[in-house]
Write a protein that holds these residues in place. Structure first.
Motif, PDB file in Angstrom:
ATOM      1  N   ARG A 146       7.833  13.250  16.704  1.00 27.08           N
ATOM      2  CA  ARG A 146       7.838  12.616  15.306  1.00 27.08           C
ATOM      3  C   ARG A 146       6.215  11.835  15.770  1.00 27.08           C
ATOM      4  NH1 ARG A 146      10.996  10.485  10.534  1.00 27.08           N
ATOM      5  NH2 ARG A 146       9.383   8.874   9.512  1.00 27.08           N
ATOM      6  N   PRO A 147       5.145  12.650  14.975  1.00 21.81           N
ATOM      7  CA  PRO A 147       3.642  12.216  15.607  1.00 21.81           C
ATOM      8  C   PRO A 147       3.791  10.677  14.324  1.00 21.81           C
ATOM      9  CG  PRO A 147       3.621  13.897  13.582  1.00 21.81           C
ATOM     10  CD  PRO A 147       5.069  14.122  14.543  1.00 21.81           C
ATOM     11  N   THR A 148       2.980  10.238  14.472  1.00 16.74           N
ATOM     12  CA  THR A 148       2.329   8.792  13.505  1.00 16.74           C
ATOM     13  C   THR A 148       0.948   8.751  12.196  1.00 16.74           C
ATOM     14  OG1 THR A 148       1.075   7.875  15.382  1.00 16.74           O
ATOM     15  CG2 THR A 148       3.601   7.088  15.238  1.00 16.74           C
ATOM     16  N   ALA A 149       0.865   9.588  13.339  1.00 23.06           N
ATOM     17  CA  ALA A 149      -0.240  10.841  12.269  1.00 23.06           C
ATOM     18  C   ALA A 149      -1.098  11.807  12.007  1.00 23.06           C
ATOM     19  CB  ALA A 149      -1.935   9.465  12.964  1.00 23.06           C
ATOM     20  N   VAL A 150      -1.415  12.050  11.252  1.00 18.54           N
ATOM     21  CA  VAL A 150      -2.572  13.186  10.542  1.00 18.54           C
ATOM     22  C   VAL A 150      -3.388  13.544  10.638  1.00 18.54           C
ATOM     23  CG1 VAL A 150      -0.989  13.609   8.828  1.00 18.54           C
ATOM     24  CG2 VAL A 150      -1.938  15.961   9.897  1.00 18.54           C
ATOM     25  N   PHE A 151      -4.510  14.386  11.023  1.00 20.34           N
ATOM     26  CA  PHE A 151      -5.613  14.344  10.864  1.00 20.34           C
ATOM     27  C   PHE A 151      -5.505  16.206  10.155  1.00 20.34           C
ATOM     28  CE2 PHE A 151      -9.357  16.603  12.103  1.00 20.34           C
ATOM     29  CZ  PHE A 151     -10.668  15.911  11.218  1.00 20.34           C
ATOM     30  N   VAL A 152      -5.671  16.216   8.652  1.00 20.72           N
ATOM     31  CA  VAL A 152      -6.268  17.154   7.904  1.00 20.72           C
ATOM     32  C   VAL A 152      -7.517  17.683   7.782  1.00 20.72           C
ATOM     33  CG1 VAL A 152      -5.490  18.578   5.301  1.00 20.72           C
ATOM     34  CG2 VAL A 152      -3.806  16.072   7.171  1.00 20.72           C
ATOM     35  N   ALA A 153      -7.927  19.349   7.807  1.00 15.38           N
ATOM     36  CA  ALA A 153      -8.960  19.939   7.974  1.00 15.38           C
ATOM     37  C   ALA A 153      -9.745  19.478   6.453  1.00 15.38           C
ATOM     38  CB  ALA A 153      -8.913  21.049   8.185  1.00 15.38           C
ATOM     39  N   ASN A 154      -8.778  19.595   5.889  1.00 17.81           N
ATOM     40  CA  ASN A 154      -9.627  18.887   4.433  1.00 17.81           C
ATOM     41  C   ASN A 154      -9.005  18.224   2.965  1.00 17.81           C
ATOM     42  OD1 ASN A 154      -8.343  20.643   3.928  1.00 17.81           O
ATOM     43  ND2 ASN A 154      -9.765  21.983   1.948  1.00 17.81           N
ATOM     44  N   ASP A 155     -10.322  17.923   2.391  1.00 14.50           N
ATOM     45  CA  ASP A 155      -8.899  16.851   1.843  1.00 14.50           C
ATOM     46  C   ASP A 155      -8.090  18.223   0.590  1.00 14.50           C
ATOM     47  OD1 ASP A 155     -10.130  14.604   2.549  1.00 14.50           O
ATOM     48  OD2 ASP A 155     -11.462  14.292   0.963  1.00 14.50           O
ATOM     49  N   LEU A 156      -8.862  18.437   0.147  1.00 13.79           N
ATOM     50  CA  LEU A 156      -7.507  19.490  -0.790  1.00 13.79           C
ATOM     51  C   LEU A 156      -6.461  19.787   0.081  1.00 13.79           C
ATOM     52  CD1 LEU A 156      -9.325  20.138  -2.865  1.00 13.79           C
ATOM     53  CD2 LEU A 156      -9.892  22.369  -2.770  1.00 13.79           C
ATOM     54  N   SER A 168       0.200   7.959   8.769  1.00 17.73           N
ATOM     55  CA  SER A 168      -1.352   8.057   8.299  1.00 17.73           C
ATOM     56  C   SER A 168      -1.365   9.655   7.919  1.00 17.73           C
ATOM     57  CB  SER A 168      -2.351   7.688   9.594  1.00 17.73           C
ATOM     58  OG  SER A 168      -1.529   5.420   9.281  1.00 17.73           O
ATOM     59  N   VAL A 169      -3.284   8.884   7.066  1.00 23.74           N
ATOM     60  CA  VAL A 169      -3.165  10.329   7.253  1.00 23.74           C
ATOM     61  C   VAL A 169      -4.391  10.409   6.577  1.00 23.74           C
ATOM     62  CG1 VAL A 169      -3.853  12.333   5.466  1.00 23.74           C
ATOM     63  CG2 VAL A 169      -1.180  11.783   5.556  1.00 23.74           C
ATOM     64  N   VAL A 170      -5.845  11.374   7.134  1.00 24.01           N
ATOM     65  CA  VAL A 170      -6.764  11.226   6.810  1.00 24.01           C
ATOM     66  C   VAL A 170      -7.426  12.478   6.702  1.00 24.01           C
ATOM     67  CG1 VAL A 170      -9.350  10.816   8.123  1.00 24.01           C
ATOM     68  CG2 VAL A 170      -7.461   9.744   8.208  1.00 24.01           C
ATOM     69  N   GLY A 171      -7.908  12.701   5.833  1.00 21.16           N
ATOM     70  CA  GLY A 171      -8.152  13.612   5.626  1.00 21.16           C
ATOM     71  C   GLY A 171     -10.160  14.704   5.814  1.00 21.16           C
ATOM     72  N   PHE A 172     -10.676  15.760   5.227  1.00 21.01           N
ATOM     73  CA  PHE A 172     -12.530  15.822   5.646  1.00 21.01           C
ATOM     74  C   PHE A 172     -13.149  16.183   4.143  1.00 21.01           C
ATOM     75  CE2 PHE A 172     -16.255  16.951   7.496  1.00 21.01           C
ATOM     76  CZ  PHE A 172     -15.681  16.160   8.790  1.00 21.01           C
ATOM     77  N   ASP A 173     -14.281  15.413   4.325  1.00 22.98           N
ATOM     78  CA  ASP A 173     -15.211  16.300   2.703  1.00 22.98           C
ATOM     79  C   ASP A 173     -15.532  15.090   1.795  1.00 22.98           C
ATOM     80  OD1 ASP A 173     -15.238  18.679   3.461  1.00 22.98           O
ATOM     81  OD2 ASP A 173     -13.774  19.423   2.079  1.00 22.98           O
ATOM     82  N   ASP A 174     -14.327  14.023   1.573  1.00 21.59           N
ATOM     83  CA  ASP A 174     -14.548  13.145   0.963  1.00 21.59           C
ATOM     84  C   ASP A 174     -15.208  13.903  -1.033  1.00 21.59           C
ATOM     85  OD1 ASP A 174     -14.185  10.719  -0.443  1.00 21.59           O
ATOM     86  OD2 ASP A 174     -16.663  10.435  -0.326  1.00 21.59           O
ATOM     87  N   VAL A 175     -14.053  15.367  -0.848  1.00 20.43           N
ATOM     88  CA  VAL A 175     -14.154  15.541  -2.887  1.00 20.43           C
ATOM     89  C   VAL A 175     -13.327  14.488  -3.661  1.00 20.43           C
ATOM     90  CG1 VAL A 175     -13.602  17.784  -1.595  1.00 20.43           C
ATOM     91  CG2 VAL A 175     -12.086  16.492  -3.061  1.00 20.43           C
ATOM     92  N   PRO A 176     -14.243  14.444  -4.696  1.00 20.78           N
ATOM     93  CA  PRO A 176     -14.583  14.556  -6.034  1.00 20.78           C
ATOM     94  C   PRO A 176     -12.546  13.418  -6.312  1.00 20.78           C
ATOM     95  CG  PRO A 176     -15.652  15.149  -6.848  1.00 20.78           C
ATOM     96  CD  PRO A 176     -15.205  15.881  -5.448  1.00 20.78           C
TER      97      PRO A 176
END
Lengths: 352, 352
Positions: free
Chosen positions: A254-264, A285-293
């Motif tokens: 099981r991964p401990t983090a995931v990088f998601v391609a975009n915030d949505l 942990s989750v990290v997204g991309f875009d910083d949408v409102p």
DNA sequence: CCTAGACATGTGAGCGCTCACAGGGGTGCG
DNA sequence: CGCACCCCTGTGAGCGCTCACATGTCTAGG
């Protein structure tokens, strides 16, 4: 609130808007001098200039753009083709372009394409050529859009707002460095001690999805880590949810983090993990991309990568101005994104 | 990939683009007949028409818009002033306008204003008048924007995309019926048995905030319910969070539902309630407004009100076309929104 | 004192289209 | 057989500006 009989000009003349000749007459100069003043040309005596300006003011004169365009063969209009106008990136970039262009005295004509196929792309670009724009910015999110627009644009001035380097096409191009952004995100996770980092990728054909995936891959390799599972989805929130559920149900380590391609998609992922009982960031942990409102107010607030879209638009316009001015240098400009750390990314759980 | 020596036209002539006279010569007709064909004028013999079309095709002729505009005094360009271009509503409406306009053979020139004050608004509208647009659509979210643009637009063709009825200004206007949307949302909550319904309002000056608040008030009154607490914030996600915390800390009778003025704030509210240990929808139902992307994947998925922005844009353009055509009828058109029920709204808890 | 240049302004010819009008062939009817 | 009327087409005059050039005025240097 009619002022028909208050300010009406000489009632003898029909109330047609004043033209340059009227101003010239009023100022006691030739139409050419008026033109020179209006175009900020040098070598006009100051008193004359003032007299002309005063006449312009008094008559409420406005230049006729059509006549100007006809005579000078320049319209001062640029066209922007925007694909996927609903998405955060394209719409933000469009705004940036518009802002920069207006400051420089240009007008911006927009054509947005919901679907991208060669026919629509060609139609949009043709639309602009018919209008006689001085140049075109194409926001091309994938190869199809890039090829189609490059073909349609031909040899007219254009710049591509695209992640694809310009060795594939003869136009200057600019974009946020999405790969660098992904490296930032993944580097951040690695710094927190994560060893097994998954990636929820975007649509395979999209340049930005490719770059972000590549950044993830490169950063892991750089640190000698094996890529965690890669699950491919789309930009949609729903895809993030599906992928999260799929990851949860996945057998094996099981991964401990995931990088998601975009915030949505990250929003959906957050929900998927929560439903499965995985806590963020304690379990994953989750990290997204875009910083949408709004993502700063998710539960937990989402760590993500922010792009300066306004600057992106500004640069794109600057590049186009260069091309119009004849100093084209097909090259690619990459703008740095910025990591925004919030609460969805935390230290890796102690190895179990 | 140069094709300089492959397709080059008669090398004797300079390679300047063909003009109407060239087509006329090639087709053996007069320039006027070419014009007639191109403008779809009737009373052109079919064989002639075909001959002209063939010549147009063969020479790769494109009409010169500047010349056309100069001679006909119409540019086929409309201007759109958009305030708060980052917000969901305005940007969506802009897209709708653009789509409709392009289908009708119009070009759309955009000016976006981050801040709305009289000076900037006047500058933007002037920008368009200088360009010689045939008409203008102003997306006016508040009285300031409306007044300033109305003044700047003067008597040139314009329509206002605004919630404010047109008795305050002489322009046709159109908007989503935000009050009806709010009534839908509140009615839905009442139907669920809620008796005490709070409202997180948007910025006081914004028309949409006013309408949504009004709808909330009206619907409660209609059902003989006392308005729950009204907390005023902004459109920002952060405001929703603050208001939720404020509501939680508030002494006195606790509401069982809250209607939040927009989805972004609702995202923050969801977080605020969760942090305080209020479950949604068991302890408190939440309904938002806008249906922005992603809210269907919140925890819980957000019930909200959806607006057909594309249709809104289409209607705005249609109205403008009417004004340009001289059939102005200043009136207000209100488009119905639609309730989207998801999981954030549930039955009222049994009276404690 | 003459002339080369800097400065300052004017003149006229288009840019490529549309608009208003002027025809010129057919058909119908008295 | 002639006149009206339709249909189709052509002619010429701008639209309001910019461009290239011509023309002037004034200062400075030989």
């Amino acid at each position: 609130m009619t002022n028909q009989d208050v300010v009406s000009p000489a009632p003898s003349a029909p109330a047609r808007p004043p033209v340059m000749a009227d101003v010239a007459r009023a100022a006691g100069v030739s139409h050419q001098t008026v033109s020179r003043v209006l175009n900020g040309f040098q070598w006009v005596a100051e008193p004359t200039r003032l007299r002309v300006m005063e006449a312009v003011e008094r008559l409420g004169y406005r230049r006729n753009m059509a006549a100007r365009a006809l005579a000078s063969n320049r319209t001062n209009v640029i066209g922007v083709v925007v694909v996927n106008p609903n998405l955060f990136g394209p719409s933000g970039a469009l705004l940036g372009i518009e802002q920069a262009a207006r400051e420089a005295g240009y007008w911006v004509s927009v054509a947005s394409l919901a679907r991208v196929d060669a026919a629509h792309m060609t139609a949009a670009v043709d639309h602009f050529r018919d209008q006689g724009v001085d140049g075109t910015v194409v926001i091309a999110p994938n190869q199809l859009a890039l090829d189609a627009s490059a073909a349609a644009v031909g040899s007219s001035p254009a710049v591509m707002l695209t992640a694809s380097a310009s060795d594939a096409h003869p136009f200057p191009s600019v974009d946020i460095d999405h790969e660098a952004g992904a490296r930032l995100a993944v580097g951040h996770l690695i710094g927190l001690g994560h060893q097994r980092i998954a990636h929820f990728a975007g649509p395979r054909v999209e340049f930005h999805a490719q770059c972000r995936e590549q950044g993830w891959r490169v950063m892991l390799k750089r640190h000698g880590l094996k890529p965690g599972p890669l699950l491919r989805g789309s930009w949609e929130p729903d895809a993030g949810y599906q992928l999260a559920r799929a990851l949860v149900d996945r057998p094996g380590e099981r991964p401990t983090a995931v990088f998601v391609a975009n915030d949505l998609a990250a929003i959906g992922a957050l929900r998927g993990f929560a439903e499965a009982g995985w806590r963020v960031p304690e379990d994953i942990s989750v990290v997204g991309f875009d910083d949408v409102p709004g993502v700063g107010q998710l539960r937990p607030p989402l760590s993500t990568v922010r792009q300066d879209l306004s600057e992106l638009g500004r640069q794109a316009f600057g590049l186009l101005l260069g091309v119009i001015g004849g100093q084209a240098e097909p090259g690619h400009l990459a703008l740095p994104p910025q990591l925004v750390v919030r609460d969805s990314s935390g230290p890796a759980p102690a190895a179990s």
